[in-house]
Design an enzyme around this catalytic site. Structure first.
Site, PDB file in Angstrom:
ATOM      1  N   ASN A   1      27.542  45.371  43.745  1.00  0.00           N
ATOM      2  CA  ASN A   1      26.292  45.310  43.566  1.00  0.00           C
ATOM      3  C   ASN A   1      26.177  43.920  42.829  1.00  0.00           C
ATOM      4  OD1 ASN A   1      23.581  45.092  43.011  1.00  0.00           O
ATOM      5  ND2 ASN A   1      23.511  46.808  41.818  1.00  0.00           N
ATOM      6  N   TRP A   2      25.994  42.847  43.868  1.00  0.00           N
ATOM      7  CA  TRP A   2      25.906  41.324  42.964  1.00  0.00           C
ATOM      8  C   TRP A   2      24.475  41.215  42.302  1.00  0.00           C
ATOM      9  CZ3 TRP A   2      27.169  37.770  47.625  1.00  0.00           C
ATOM     10  CH2 TRP A   2      28.370  38.109  47.986  1.00  0.00           C
ATOM     11  N   LYS A   3      23.451  42.044  42.423  1.00  0.00           N
ATOM     12  CA  LYS A   3      22.399  42.082  41.664  1.00  0.00           C
ATOM     13  C   LYS A   3      21.752  40.576  41.766  1.00  0.00           C
ATOM     14  CE  LYS A   3      24.011  45.352  38.243  1.00  0.00           C
ATOM     15  NZ  LYS A   3      23.933  46.156  37.099  1.00  0.00           N
TER      16      LYS A   3
ATOM     17  N   HIS B   1      18.284  51.845  42.113  1.00  0.00           N
ATOM     18  CA  HIS B   1      18.862  51.328  41.001  1.00  0.00           C
ATOM     19  C   HIS B   1      18.172  51.778  39.794  1.00  0.00           C
ATOM     20  CE1 HIS B   1      21.179  48.933  38.424  1.00  0.00           C
ATOM     21  NE2 HIS B   1      22.234  49.114  39.457  1.00  0.00           N
TER      22      HIS B   1
ATOM     23  N   GLU C   1      17.713  49.548  37.481  1.00  0.00           N
ATOM     24  CA  GLU C   1      17.102  48.327  37.271  1.00  0.00           C
ATOM     25  C   GLU C   1      15.618  48.327  38.097  1.00  0.00           C
ATOM     26  OE1 GLU C   1      20.401  45.733  37.978  1.00  0.00           O
ATOM     27  OE2 GLU C   1      21.171  46.822  36.140  1.00  0.00           O
TER      28      GLU C   1
ATOM     29  N   GLU D   1      25.091  56.663  38.172  1.00  0.00           N
ATOM     30  CA  GLU D   1      25.233  55.196  37.171  1.00  0.00           C
ATOM     31  C   GLU D   1      24.637  55.571  35.915  1.00  0.00           C
ATOM     32  OE1 GLU D   1      25.987  51.530  39.376  1.00  0.00           O
ATOM     33  OE2 GLU D   1      23.850  51.634  39.212  1.00  0.00           O
TER      34      GLU D   1
ATOM     35  N   GLY E   1      26.328  47.459  32.328  1.00  0.00           N
ATOM     36  CA  GLY E   1      26.330  46.354  31.709  1.00  0.00           C
ATOM     37  C   GLY E   1      26.804  46.420  30.263  1.00  0.00           C
TER      38      GLY E   1
ATOM     39  N   SER F   1      30.127  49.716  34.155  1.00  0.00           N
ATOM     40  CA  SER F   1      31.284  49.129  33.309  1.00  0.00           C
ATOM     41  C   SER F   1      32.508  49.530  34.242  1.00  0.00           C
ATOM     42  CB  SER F   1      31.075  49.506  31.951  1.00  0.00           C
ATOM     43  OG  SER F   1      29.876  48.971  31.475  1.00  0.00           O
TER      44      SER F   1
HETATM   45  P1  13P Z   1      28.189  46.976  35.704  1.00  0.00           P
HETATM   46  O1  13P Z   1      29.284  47.364  36.238  1.00  0.00           O
HETATM   47  O2  13P Z   1      27.962  45.527  35.236  1.00  0.00           O
HETATM   48  O3  13P Z   1      28.075  47.908  34.225  1.00  0.00           O
HETATM   49  O4  13P Z   1      26.768  47.455  36.691  1.00  0.00           O
HETATM   50  C1  13P Z   1      26.854  48.681  37.155  1.00  0.00           C
HETATM   51  C2  13P Z   1      25.790  48.648  38.319  1.00  0.00           C
HETATM   52  O5  13P Z   1      24.579  48.550  37.818  1.00  0.00           O
HETATM   53  C3  13P Z   1      25.985  48.605  39.664  1.00  0.00           C
HETATM   54  O6  13P Z   1      25.038  48.860  40.547  1.00  0.00           O
END
Ligand code: 13P
Length: 261
Positions: A11-13, A103, A105, A173, A179, A219
């Site tokens: 997931n590149w966000k 997600h 976020e 998640e 993160g 992570s």
């Molecule tokens: P990280 O791997 O940066 O913790 O992010 C996880 C994430 O939100 C994947 O969708």
């Protein structure tokens, strides 16, 4: 017994424009090719920003790369006066296989509710996309209700509205692990993923529970992926930060080499 093909998803966000996206996908492909790692036992998927998808599609299809790709969100609606939204129909036209839905976020930053997550999941399925339904608890939830209560409720809310033949992926998640550099332990991930599989059995069917892939995210790195993949109910990973580094992401994809070692 069904064998579930592991899925490593990046997931590149909101990272990489379309030019960097193309260079990046090429680099992962070369790295895996150099390592002589065949993409038969592991499925690799990337989730670029909307503006990159056409370029990523063109590269993957013209070079016959064995990668899947998808979007990070979808509108619950097909078309109309929804400024800024993207229809599942458009994503399907770009040959997206997957779409990430709910997600944390988006649940937090865009106040998405379980109802909206459900509506988006239905829209994805209607257009032939496989939803990657994200669930997870915050650190407050963890303290108040324990690890699995919130993810179980979030998943049940969506699955109770789906038909028996729906194909989907679930991503667990924990919000506190995203993160933060503080991944869940493999045992914690296994505990919640097993509870989520029970929800699939209860709300959809035992066949779906056997066949559906449940990913862990939060992570994930090359140094911990193998320990998650050893767990019986963890079928892959949704990777954020580490999916933006081609060498690191390619190492994560090659986890079977570490699991066996
Ligand atoms: P990280 O791997 O940066 O913790 O992010 C996880 C994430 O939100 C994947 O969708």
């Amino acid at each position: 017994m069904v064998t579930r093909r592991p899925l490593i998803a990046g997931n590149w966000k909101m990272n990489f424009d379309h030019l960097r996206a193309v260079a990046f996908v090429q680099k992962i492909a070369w790295t895996l090719n150099d390592a002589k790692f065949p993409l038969t036992e592991v499925e690799v998927a990337v989730f670029p920003p909307f503006t990159d998808i056409r370029s990523v599609q063109t590269l993957i299809e013209s070079d016959s790369l064995s990668f899947s790709f998808g979007a990070q969100d979808v509108s619950p609606f097909d078309s109309g006066a929804y400024t800024g939204d993207i229809s599942g129909e458009f994503l399907k036209r770009l040959n997206c296989r997957y779409v990430i839905i709910g997600h944390s976020e988006r649940r937090q930053g865009h106040h998405e509710t379980d109802e909206q997550v459900t509506a988006k999941t239905k829209a994805a399925l209607k257009h032939g996309l496989v939803p990657v339904i994200c669930v997870g608890e915050t650190s407050d939830d963890l303290e108040e209700f324990g690890a699995s209560a919130v993810p179980v409720t979030q998943l049940r809310a969506v699955l109770s509205e789906l038909s028996a033949e729906s194909e989907f992926v679930v991503a667990y998640e924990p919000v506190w692990a995203i993160g933060s550099g503080q991944a869940a332990t493999p045992a914690q991930a296994q505990h919640v993923c097993a509870a989520l599989r029970t929800v699939i059995a209860e709300e959809i069917s035992t066949e779906s529970a056997e066949a559906s892939r449940i990913l862990y995210g939060g992570s994930v790195k090359s140094g911990n992926i193998a320990s998650f993949m050893r767990e019986k109910d963890v079928d892959g990973a949704l990777v954020g930060g580490a999916s933006l580094d081609a060498e690191e992401f390619a190492k994560i994809v090659q986890f079977p080499r570490h699991v066996i070692a």
